[in-house]
Design a protein around this motif. Structure first.
Motif, PDB file in Angstrom:
ATOM      1  N   THR A  83       0.809  -1.210   0.000  1.00 12.51           N
ATOM      2  CA  THR A  83       0.000   0.000   0.000  1.00 12.51           C
ATOM      3  C   THR A  83       0.848   1.268   0.000  1.00 12.51           C
ATOM      4  N   THR A  84       1.931   1.282   0.781  1.00 12.37           N
ATOM      5  CA  THR A  84       2.765   2.490   0.783  1.00 12.37           C
ATOM      6  C   THR A  84       4.103   2.174   0.141  1.00 12.37           C
ATOM      7  N   ILE A 122      -0.309  -0.417  -5.363  1.00 13.31           N
ATOM      8  CA  ILE A 122       0.165   0.701  -4.545  1.00 13.31           C
ATOM      9  C   ILE A 122      -0.919   1.746  -4.388  1.00 13.31           C
ATOM     10  N   GLU A 123      -1.113   2.205  -3.161  1.00  8.98           N
ATOM     11  CA  GLU A 123      -2.119   3.237  -2.921  1.00  8.98           C
ATOM     12  C   GLU A 123      -1.504   4.590  -2.642  1.00  8.98           C
ATOM     13  N   LYS A 124      -0.330   4.571  -2.000  1.00  2.72           N
ATOM     14  CA  LYS A 124       0.317   5.851  -1.688  1.00  2.72           C
ATOM     15  C   LYS A 124       1.771   5.761  -2.141  1.00  2.72           C
ATOM     16  N   ILE A 179       5.381   7.725  -2.538  1.00  5.37           N
ATOM     17  CA  ILE A 179       6.178   8.893  -2.171  1.00  5.37           C
ATOM     18  C   ILE A 179       7.326   8.991  -3.166  1.00  5.37           C
ATOM     19  N   SER A 231       7.605   2.056   8.281  1.00  6.17           N
ATOM     20  CA  SER A 231       6.437   2.759   7.767  1.00  6.17           C
ATOM     21  C   SER A 231       6.124   2.472   6.307  1.00  6.17           C
ATOM     22  N   LEU A 232       7.038   1.810   5.595  1.00  4.57           N
ATOM     23  CA  LEU A 232       6.784   1.583   4.171  1.00  4.57           C
ATOM     24  C   LEU A 232       6.702   0.105   3.875  1.00  4.57           C
ATOM     25  N   GLU A 233       5.943  -0.222   2.848  1.00  7.05           N
ATOM     26  CA  GLU A 233       5.901  -1.628   2.464  1.00  7.05           C
ATOM     27  C   GLU A 233       6.780  -1.910   1.269  1.00  7.05           C
TER      28      GLU A 233
END
Lengths: 70, 348
Positions: B90-91, B112-114, B116, B158-160
């Motif tokens: 997701t991230t 992927i949803e978010k 960066i 915090s990230l996948e």
């Protein structure tokens, strides 16, 4: 960022003086790997004179800068 | 004892945080990208000029027009690996390099949803933001971040997914950057990176060296040191990734002349940023390099090839669900038993 004109100059020299460039390249390619300082000086000087002869069309004295994002 | 006294005499500016028993003066002055896995935190060695690289990336942003075939193929190849995984990420974080190609070619892979997008150059990030409106099938939300790969401003766990497409080979401390990526990942998170390998631009390397020898009588480094394939596995294990995977791809790109190659490198932001580079490139030497490149490597039709070796690395952050190698000595069946069962006529 100041962009020197080397790329466009060399490009045009290679087109205008193709035969001299080829001679020089061939000379070096044959001598690899025993290439020393000024091994192919004669051929390179021929190329350089050709470049200087076509100086007019190349506008070697002008400089220009890349305009940054606004 | 004697060793202890010697250590105390080292200059304080070195600021060492390491196991002193193993350290000798030689390892401080050792100037290379060596990644010997001895667990010592080496002092910051500056091989690449990051400020100059920043300017290169600014210029690459200004010169960015449309899509670049090479970067697209590399990004596509990298993103293919997402399809091999059943889960959704997701991230995700995209670190420098050709982030634009990664975002454009994502096409929903990996769920992927978010996303960066991070780059060290502000101009590049601005350009990426401008190009966002060109994305027609974007199913994710994009966030933009200006940051340095060596000082990752991301919270731990915090990230996948972390993707870096041709961005990490300009870091001074590649193992350190990879360790920070691993820390930023959640357990069972994936790290995907594509970096340029040692064989890249070997023709240019040869032409530069020969030309400099002939014209100037000496040589200076014109190409950066690049990771070898055999080092990639070590890099991943040293960074602490589980289930490391490495594979290599070689791309040969043809250019009309050697100068087109230089222009392409400038457009990608891949020009020389070594601290030890020769700041002067005489026009004579440039001319000689181009002529030699043409004669040594030119094809019949006048085009010149350039090799780009890309090393794809994959690594996962540890998670109990991942398979691990079994403990030594825990085997319950021996090869002899298997051979007895299937008969020795197989002879395998």
């Amino acid at each position: 960022m100041k962009e020197r004109k080397t790329v466009s100059i060399v490009k045009r020299v290679l087109i205008n003086c193709a035969s001299q460039a080829q001679e020089y390249g061939k000379c070096v390619a044959e001598k690899v790997p025993e290439v020393g300082h000024d091994t192919c000086l004669k051929e390179f000087l021929a190329l350089k004179t050709c470049m200087q002869n076509s100086k007019q069309s190349l506008n070697l004295n002008k400089k220009f800068t890349i305009k940054c994002c606004s | 004892m004697a060793m202890g006294r010697f250590i105390r005499e080292w200059p304080k500016s070195l600021n060492l945080k390491c196991d002193r028993r193993h350290l000798t003066p030689l390892s401080i002055c050792y100037f290379s990208t060596d990644i010997g896995g001895d667990g010592i935190e080496t002092p910051r060695v500056k091989i690449f000029d990051r400020d100059l690289k920043h300017k290169h990336r600014d210029r690459a942003a200004w010169l960015m027009t449309g899509s670049d075939q090479l970067l697209d193929s590399v990004a596509d190849n990298l993103l293919d690996r997402l399809q091999d995984c059943k889960r959704n990420f997701t991230t995700a974080l995209s670190l420098g390099g050709s982030g634009e190609a990664v975002r454009r070619l994502l096409r929903g892979r990996g769920g992927i949803e978010k996303l960066i997008m991070m780059d060290m150059s502000y101009d590049m990030v601005k350009k990426l933001k401008e190009l966002e409106k060109n994305l027609t099938d974007a199913t994710f939300e994009t966030l933009y971040l200006v940051g340095d790969e060596e000082f990752l401003p991301i919270k731990e766990n915090s990230l996948e997914l972390v993707i870096s497409c041709l961005g990490l080979h300009w870091t001074n401390d590649l193992p350190g950057a990879m360790i920070q990526c691993r820390l930023a990942l959640k357990p069972d998170g994936l790290f995907l990176a594509a970096i340029l390998g040692g064989d890249t631009l070997k023709e240019l390397r040869i032409a530069c060296t020969v030309a400099q020898m002939e014209r100037e009588g000496g040589i200076s480094p014109r190409l950066s040191p690049l990771a070898q394939v055999r080092d990639a596995g070590n890099l991943l294990t040293r960074a602490g990734f589980a289930l490391p995977g490495v594979d290599v791809d070689q791309y040969t790109v043809r250019y009309k002349s050697a100068m087109e190659l230089v222009e392409h490198l400038r457009a990608m932001g891949e020009t020389n940023a070594l601290f030890h580079r020769n700041l002067i490139l005489k026009r004579d030497t440039a001319l000689a390099t181009a002529a030699i490149y043409q004669s040594m490597f030119g094809a019949e039709d006048g085009t010149v090839p350039a090799t780009f070796q890309v090393i794809y690395m994959t690594g996962w952050k540890e998670h109990p669900s991942q398979q691990k190698a079994k403990r030594r000595g825990s085997a319950t069946v021996s090869f002899e038993d298997i051979q007895k069962q299937f008969g020795s006529s197989n002879n395998q």
